[in-house]
Design a protein around this motif. Structure first.
Motif, PDB file in Angstrom:
ATOM      1  N   LEU A  69      -1.305   6.465   4.571  1.00  0.00           N
ATOM      2  CA  LEU A  69      -0.797   6.827   5.896  1.00  0.00           C
ATOM      3  C   LEU A  69      -1.856   6.610   6.969  1.00  0.00           C
ATOM      4  O   LEU A  69      -1.543   6.174   8.077  1.00  0.00           O
ATOM      5  CB  LEU A  69      -0.317   8.269   5.926  1.00  0.00           C
ATOM      6  N   GLU A  70      -3.105   6.910   6.644  1.00  0.00           N
ATOM      7  CA  GLU A  70      -4.184   6.663   7.604  1.00  0.00           C
ATOM      8  C   GLU A  70      -4.276   5.175   7.931  1.00  0.00           C
ATOM      9  O   GLU A  70      -4.490   4.801   9.088  1.00  0.00           O
ATOM     10  CB  GLU A  70      -5.504   7.204   7.066  1.00  0.00           C
ATOM     11  N   THR A  71      -4.085   4.317   6.936  1.00  0.00           N
ATOM     12  CA  THR A  71      -4.086   2.877   7.165  1.00  0.00           C
ATOM     13  C   THR A  71      -2.900   2.480   8.035  1.00  0.00           C
ATOM     14  O   THR A  71      -3.032   1.651   8.944  1.00  0.00           O
ATOM     15  CB  THR A  71      -4.064   2.117   5.820  1.00  0.00           C
ATOM     16  N   ASP A  83       4.807   6.014  -7.280  1.00  0.00           N
ATOM     17  CA  ASP A  83       6.246   6.233  -7.453  1.00  0.00           C
ATOM     18  C   ASP A  83       6.733   7.571  -6.907  1.00  0.00           C
ATOM     19  O   ASP A  83       7.932   7.759  -6.715  1.00  0.00           O
ATOM     20  CB  ASP A  83       6.625   6.154  -8.930  1.00  0.00           C
ATOM     21  N   GLU A  84       5.811   8.509  -6.642  1.00  0.00           N
ATOM     22  CA  GLU A  84       6.214   9.843  -6.198  1.00  0.00           C
ATOM     23  C   GLU A  84       5.997  10.078  -4.713  1.00  0.00           C
ATOM     24  O   GLU A  84       6.609  10.968  -4.140  1.00  0.00           O
ATOM     25  CB  GLU A  84       5.460  10.902  -6.998  1.00  0.00           C
ATOM     26  N   GLY A  85       5.089   9.310  -4.105  1.00  0.00           N
ATOM     27  CA  GLY A  85       4.810   9.561  -2.702  1.00  0.00           C
ATOM     28  C   GLY A  85       3.841   8.560  -2.125  1.00  0.00           C
ATOM     29  O   GLY A  85       3.405   7.622  -2.796  1.00  0.00           O
ATOM     30  N   VAL A  86       3.508   8.790  -0.870  1.00  0.00           N
ATOM     31  CA  VAL A  86       2.572   7.951  -0.143  1.00  0.00           C
ATOM     32  C   VAL A  86       1.289   8.742   0.037  1.00  0.00           C
ATOM     33  O   VAL A  86       1.314   9.902   0.470  1.00  0.00           O
ATOM     34  CB  VAL A  86       3.155   7.538   1.226  1.00  0.00           C
ATOM     35  N   SER A  87       0.164   8.138  -0.308  1.00  0.00           N
ATOM     36  CA  SER A  87      -1.111   8.839  -0.203  1.00  0.00           C
ATOM     37  C   SER A  87      -1.518   9.027   1.249  1.00  0.00           C
ATOM     38  O   SER A  87      -1.109   8.270   2.138  1.00  0.00           O
ATOM     39  CB  SER A  87      -2.208   8.060  -0.937  1.00  0.00           C
ATOM     40  N   LEU A  94       0.829  -1.207   0.000  1.00  0.00           N
ATOM     41  CA  LEU A  94       0.000   0.000   0.000  1.00  0.00           C
ATOM     42  C   LEU A  94       0.863   1.257   0.000  1.00  0.00           C
ATOM     43  O   LEU A  94       0.598   2.206  -0.740  1.00  0.00           O
ATOM     44  CB  LEU A  94      -0.931  -0.013   1.219  1.00  0.00           C
ATOM     45  N   LEU A  95       1.912   1.267   0.797  1.00  0.00           N
ATOM     46  CA  LEU A  95       2.777   2.445   0.883  1.00  0.00           C
ATOM     47  C   LEU A  95       3.647   2.627  -0.354  1.00  0.00           C
ATOM     48  O   LEU A  95       4.182   3.706  -0.595  1.00  0.00           O
ATOM     49  CB  LEU A  95       3.643   2.378   2.136  1.00  0.00           C
ATOM     50  N   CYS A  96       3.787   1.570  -1.143  1.00  0.00           N
ATOM     51  CA  CYS A  96       4.625   1.623  -2.356  1.00  0.00           C
ATOM     52  C   CYS A  96       3.822   1.836  -3.635  1.00  0.00           C
ATOM     53  O   CYS A  96       4.386   1.797  -4.727  1.00  0.00           O
ATOM     54  CB  CYS A  96       5.420   0.329  -2.503  1.00  0.00           C
ATOM     55  N   LEU A 116      -0.443  13.904  -1.004  1.00  0.00           N
ATOM     56  CA  LEU A 116       0.638  12.980  -1.280  1.00  0.00           C
ATOM     57  C   LEU A 116       1.856  13.390  -0.457  1.00  0.00           C
ATOM     58  O   LEU A 116       2.266  14.545  -0.478  1.00  0.00           O
ATOM     59  CB  LEU A 116       0.975  13.020  -2.776  1.00  0.00           C
ATOM     60  N   PHE A 117       2.409  12.445   0.299  1.00  0.00           N
ATOM     61  CA  PHE A 117       3.619  12.674   1.069  1.00  0.00           C
ATOM     62  C   PHE A 117       4.777  12.218   0.204  1.00  0.00           C
ATOM     63  O   PHE A 117       4.963  11.021  -0.022  1.00  0.00           O
ATOM     64  CB  PHE A 117       3.548  11.911   2.400  1.00  0.00           C
ATOM     65  N   LEU A 118       5.526  13.175  -0.288  1.00  0.00           N
ATOM     66  CA  LEU A 118       6.527  12.915  -1.320  1.00  0.00           C
ATOM     67  C   LEU A 118       7.705  12.099  -0.811  1.00  0.00           C
ATOM     68  O   LEU A 118       8.087  12.184   0.355  1.00  0.00           O
ATOM     69  CB  LEU A 118       7.034  14.227  -1.897  1.00  0.00           C
TER      70      LEU A 118
END
Length: 166
Positions: free
Chosen positions: A32-34, A24-28, A19-21, A59-61
């Motif tokens: 992060l909530e999950t 390619d640019e960041g984590v949604s 999910l965190l991957c 998006l957390f880059l």
């Protein structure tokens, strides 16, 4: 947004790593909530409600992710990751989280949440000379909470700090 960089390590289940991957640019923000939910942090509680900052496009880059032996490394890009890691190590459980982030304004934060539930968050502010006299102690304490297994899986994350600690 101010510049910040570093590497964070998360020991997680496979579905969370996937999910965190996803991007390619960041984590949604949703990913992060999950992650927070998996760590036992209920973001609907008022004390946690401000812990995930608003970002452009939610998006957390990052500058890259890699998974080795169930440990996800995220090379972060941006100060938005700082409160995320602070919250994980202060309030999380059932996951492991490690890393350090350097902020362009002279602050370095150190994070550890190990399998025994021991938590560590400390910062050094080089511009304000806060904790600078304790730099070696802070790094040694931080490294002391990180299992050797993690250091072996990602030695490049700890190389500079281990040299200072020796």
């Amino acid at each position: 947004m101010s510049e910040a960089n570093g590497t964070i390590l998360l020991k997680l289940s496979g579905h969370l790593i996937d999910l965190l991957c996803e991007d390619d640019e960041g984590v949604s923000k949703e990913a992060l909530e999950t992650l927070f939910a998996e760590a036992g942090i209920d973001l609907s509680q008022k004390s946690y409600s401000q812990q995930i900052p608003e970002t452009d496009h939610d998006l957390f880059l990052h500058e890259g992710v890699e998974s080795r032996n169930g440990v996800l490394a995220i090379i972060i890009s941006g100060e938005d990751w700082m409160p995320v890691m602070q919250t994980l190590v202060k309030y999380g459980k059932e996951i492991e989280a490690y890393g350090s982030i350097n902020h362009e304004h002279g602050i370095t934060e150190f994070y550890a949440l190990n399998a025994e539930g021991e938590s560590y968050f400390e910062l050094i502010d080089f511009e304000a000379s806060f904790n600078t006299e304790r730099e070696e102690e802070i790094i040694a304490d931080w490294l002391g909470l990180i299992p050797d297994e993690i250091k072996i899986i990602y030695p490049e994350v700890f190389e500079d700090n281990q040299e200072e600690d020796d």
